[in-house]
Design an enzyme around this catalytic site. Structure first.
Site, PDB file in Angstrom:
ATOM      1  N   HIS A  77       0.820  -1.222   0.000  1.00  0.00           N
ATOM      2  CA  HIS A  77       0.000   0.000   0.000  1.00  0.00           C
ATOM      3  C   HIS A  77       0.851   1.269   0.000  1.00  0.00           C
ATOM      4  O   HIS A  77       0.301   2.365  -0.124  1.00  0.00           O
ATOM      5  CB  HIS A  77      -1.024  -0.020   1.152  1.00  0.00           C
ATOM      6  N   ASP A 212       4.691   4.812   9.626  1.00  0.00           N
ATOM      7  CA  ASP A 212       5.503   3.628   9.950  1.00  0.00           C
ATOM      8  C   ASP A 212       5.235   2.493   8.966  1.00  0.00           C
ATOM      9  O   ASP A 212       5.986   1.501   8.927  1.00  0.00           O
ATOM     10  CB  ASP A 212       5.202   3.136  11.369  1.00  0.00           C
TER      11      ASP A 212
HETATM   12  C1  4AZ Z   1      -0.485   3.963   8.705  1.00  0.00           C
HETATM   13  O1  4AZ Z   1      -1.389   4.671   8.305  1.00  0.00           O
HETATM   14  C2  4AZ Z   1      -0.708   3.116   9.888  1.00  0.00           C
HETATM   15  N1  4AZ Z   1      -1.625   1.349  14.418  1.00  0.00           N
HETATM   16  C3  4AZ Z   1       0.289   2.255  10.288  1.00  0.00           C
HETATM   17  C4  4AZ Z   1       0.086   1.463  11.389  1.00  0.00           C
HETATM   18  C5  4AZ Z   1      -1.093   1.523  12.076  1.00  0.00           C
HETATM   19  C6  4AZ Z   1      -2.088   2.386  11.685  1.00  0.00           C
HETATM   20  C7  4AZ Z   1      -1.892   3.178  10.577  1.00  0.00           C
HETATM   21  C8  4AZ Z   1      -1.271   0.635  13.258  1.00  0.00           C
HETATM   22  O2  4AZ Z   1       0.618   3.968   8.156  1.00  0.00           O
END
Ligand code: 4AZ
Length: 266
Positions: A77, A212
């Site tokens: 993604h 992240d």
């Molecule tokens: C993000 O949008 C995302 N809490 C990554 C990890 C999590 C939520 C969103 C998990 O990149």
């Protein structure tokens, strides 16, 4: 019932290992406590220079890990499909993204997981124009390490809706079994059990967050070497109670990733 068991195990393991990382279970749970140490990733602390040398930052705002010195493993993604691609800048070798010692490379090709449609299969490879001279991260080839406590790291937001970070942050999160994760409701009911792996603390407070994505979730193997078990994929918000982080289950795709890496141009 299984939620409680997960929490107790997580808290017990956490009490031992968090100490080594200058965290206390109190800081992990006390989100936003102004008296505590600064809480980053969400609920994390700064990584040391060289601690996770395989970590890279991608210019679209994702994380990644060096599968090879010239191939980054990230989330499907985070990329726009497969094919030649010179749009992605990759920064490695530093915890501080503004460190002049940063090693930079540019994408030449992207391979998004075959059949990726937004559900499961959240992995992709990015070929670089030159190697980043850092140790690579081995990927798990069996599910034997899909348990225990995992390490997470990234330059993403330090709270839900927060800003991206210049310094790499790290934290630890315990494994959550599929049944418990599914029981979190909402999107978690559609968990792809073979392809996804959940981790987090039942009370929340420690998690990966926006930006992240694509970064590794990892742990030590029995030989004491870092091993990638997950790729940051999704979650409902960040660090919310009862809403785990969801990670691509790397071992399920290990053979596909190896094949794909061999198909990337030179
Ligand atoms: C993000 O949008 C995302 N809490 C990554 C990890 C999590 C939520 C969103 C998990 O990149």
């Amino acid at each position: 019932m299984s939620i409680l068991r997960t929490v107790k195990r997580g808290a017990a393991v956490g009490a031992v290992t968090l100490a080594a990382f200058s965290l206390t279970p109190g800081t992990a749970f006390a989100q936003g406590d102004p008296s505590g140490p600064s809480t980053k990733i969400v609920g994390g602390t700064p990584a040391e220079q060289g601690e996770f040398p395989f970590m890279v930052r991608l210019s679209m705002g994702c994380g990644g890990a060096l599968y090879a010195q010239d191939i980054v493993l990230t989330a499907a993604h985070c990329v726009d499909g497969s094919g030649p691609n010179t749009d992605i800048q990759v920064t490695g070798g530093v915890v501080d993204l503004d460190d002049p010692a940063a090693q930079k490379a540019t994408s030449t090709e992207v391979l998004q997981a075959p059949g990726y449609d937004g559900t499961g299969k959240d992995w992709a490879l990015i070929k670089l124009d030159k190697p980043i001279d850092q140790p690579t991260l081995k990927i798990a080839e069996t599910n034997a390490y899909d348990n225990g406590e995992f390490d997470i790291a990234g330059w993403g937001a330090d709270q839900e809706g927060g800003s991206q970070q210049q310094q790499l942050l790290k934290a630890k999160v315990p494994f959550i079994d599929d049944a418990t994760c599914k029981a979190a409701g909402g999107s978690y009911g559609n968990l792809v059990e073979d392809e996804e792996l959940c981790a987090g603390l039942e009370p929340g407070g420690v998690d990966t967050c926006q930006g992240d994505s694509g970064g590794p979730m990892f742990r030590k193997d029995d030989a004491g070497e870092w091993l990638q078990v997950g790729i940051v994929s999704w979650g409902e918000g960040c660090a919310r109670p009862g809403k785990p982080g969801v990670y691509t289950e790397v071992s399920h795709f290990a053979a596909d990733i190896k094949t794909a890496a061999g198909q990337l141009g030179g």
